[in-house]
Design an enzyme around this catalytic site. Structure first.
Site, PDB file in Angstrom:
ATOM      1  N   CYS A 130       0.862  -1.176   0.000  1.00  0.00           N
ATOM      2  CA  CYS A 130       0.000   0.000   0.000  1.00  0.00           C
ATOM      3  C   CYS A 130       0.907   1.238   0.000  1.00  0.00           C
ATOM      4  CB  CYS A 130      -0.960  -0.015   1.181  1.00  0.00           C
ATOM      5  SG  CYS A 130      -0.160  -0.320   2.768  1.00  0.00           S
ATOM      6  N   THR A 131       0.336   2.410   0.178  1.00  0.00           N
ATOM      7  CA  THR A 131       1.101   3.646  -0.021  1.00  0.00           C
ATOM      8  C   THR A 131       2.306   3.757   0.902  1.00  0.00           C
ATOM      9  OG1 THR A 131      -0.954   4.753  -0.676  1.00  0.00           O
ATOM     10  CG2 THR A 131       0.940   6.157  -0.159  1.00  0.00           C
TER      11      THR A 131
END
Length: 291
Positions: free
Chosen positions: A183-184
């Site tokens: 994810c980010t």
């Protein structure tokens, strides 16, 4: 000349008085003239703040002076100076809204029972040894402009949709396979990987530091393709001038990594829209175009 910077951080650790920490964080950030979004829960803290470099550095030092946050992982990126129109500091049941607060277990070392963490280098070593499945832990619109090559991208509009998606059985064929969640900045995969382990996935990994840390290490010369969606005024960032453009404009299908909100103020959908279509007028999702 003032140099704008953005700081991304999170830390899972038990917090006895989230409201007291909210007041401290609000006063600290306000005193330094920072904007951004900070969430606090009984499970820890999650934030992104931006401002002038010297002030962001002062904030980072103060944050680490608080014992539970002394080892907090900080990720830095370039800002524009107007990345955050305001400051928001809130207490929530969850740092990330999976709707699974009662499933999450946290101790002083972090999330209990999550996937094994891989540095970017360790990720490459794993990929060299065997075939792995990348599992995107973000909302589907984020993956539209950038993702790991060949990744599974669940069709979810919000993080809260992941629990039902995992329980649907669509990914049961992966339960005995090596799965790398990403994810980010890493926080969503801390929770997602733990939810997967609880549901019987046997070989779950998480990319430590997320796409942001991977991009710092390998830029566009590794396994990542495209641009990284970010939750501030920049909307998308590239790791180099050589970044592939994999997004397709929702209006004309031209290649672009430009993101924009639906023009209907009642809609919160994010769209991939090229500058040409944006300049031509009304930009709306399919639901609002139909209406």
């Amino acid at each position: 000349m003032a140099v704008p910077k953005i700081l991304l951080f999170y830390r899972f650790t038990p917090l006895a008085d989230p409201e007291a920490l909210r007041l401290w964080q609000r006063d600290l950030a306000e005193s330094l003239g920072l904007g951004g979004r900070i969430l606090i829960s009984r499970h820890g803290i999650n934030g992104t703040v931006g401002g002038e470099l010297a002030q962001v550095k002062r904030y980072a030092r103060k944050l680490r002076e608080y014992p539970p946050f002394k080892d907090i992982d900080l990720k830095w990126s370039e800002g524009t100076g107007d990345d955050f129109p305001r400051l928001s500091v809130k207490v929530r049941d969850e740092l990330v809204s999976f709707g699974a607060a009662d499933e999450l277990e946290v101790d002083e070392a972090g999330v209990v029972g999550g996937g094994a963490k891989l540095t970017p280098e360790q990720l490459h070593e794993l990929v060299d040894r065997e075939e792995v499945t990348f599992f995107d832990g973000r909302n589907a619109f984020e993956a539209a402009i950038g993702r790991f090559e060949g990744a599974v991208v669940p069709d979810v509009a919000t993080t809260r949709d992941f629990v039902a998606e995992l329980d649907s059985g669509r990914y049961d064929h992966l339960k005995s396979e090596p799965v790398v969640t990403y994810c980010t900045g890493g926080i969503r995969c801390e929770v997602l990987s733990a939810l997967m382990v609880k549901r019987g996935f046997e070989r779950v990994y998480q990319l430590d530091g997320g796409i942001a840390r991977y991009g710092e290490r390998y830029g566009d010369k590794g396994l990542w393709k495209g641009s990284l969606y970010v939750f501030d005024q920049r909307m998308a960032v590239r790791f180099s001038d050589d970044a592939a453009v994999i997004g397709r404009c929702s209006g004309c299908d031209a290649p672009t990594d430009r993101m924009q909100n639906c023009d209907d103020p009642a809609c919160r959908e994010q769209l991939v829209v090229c500058s040409g279509c944006a300049e031509s007028g009304w930009v709306a999702c399919q639901a609002h175009l139909a209406s």
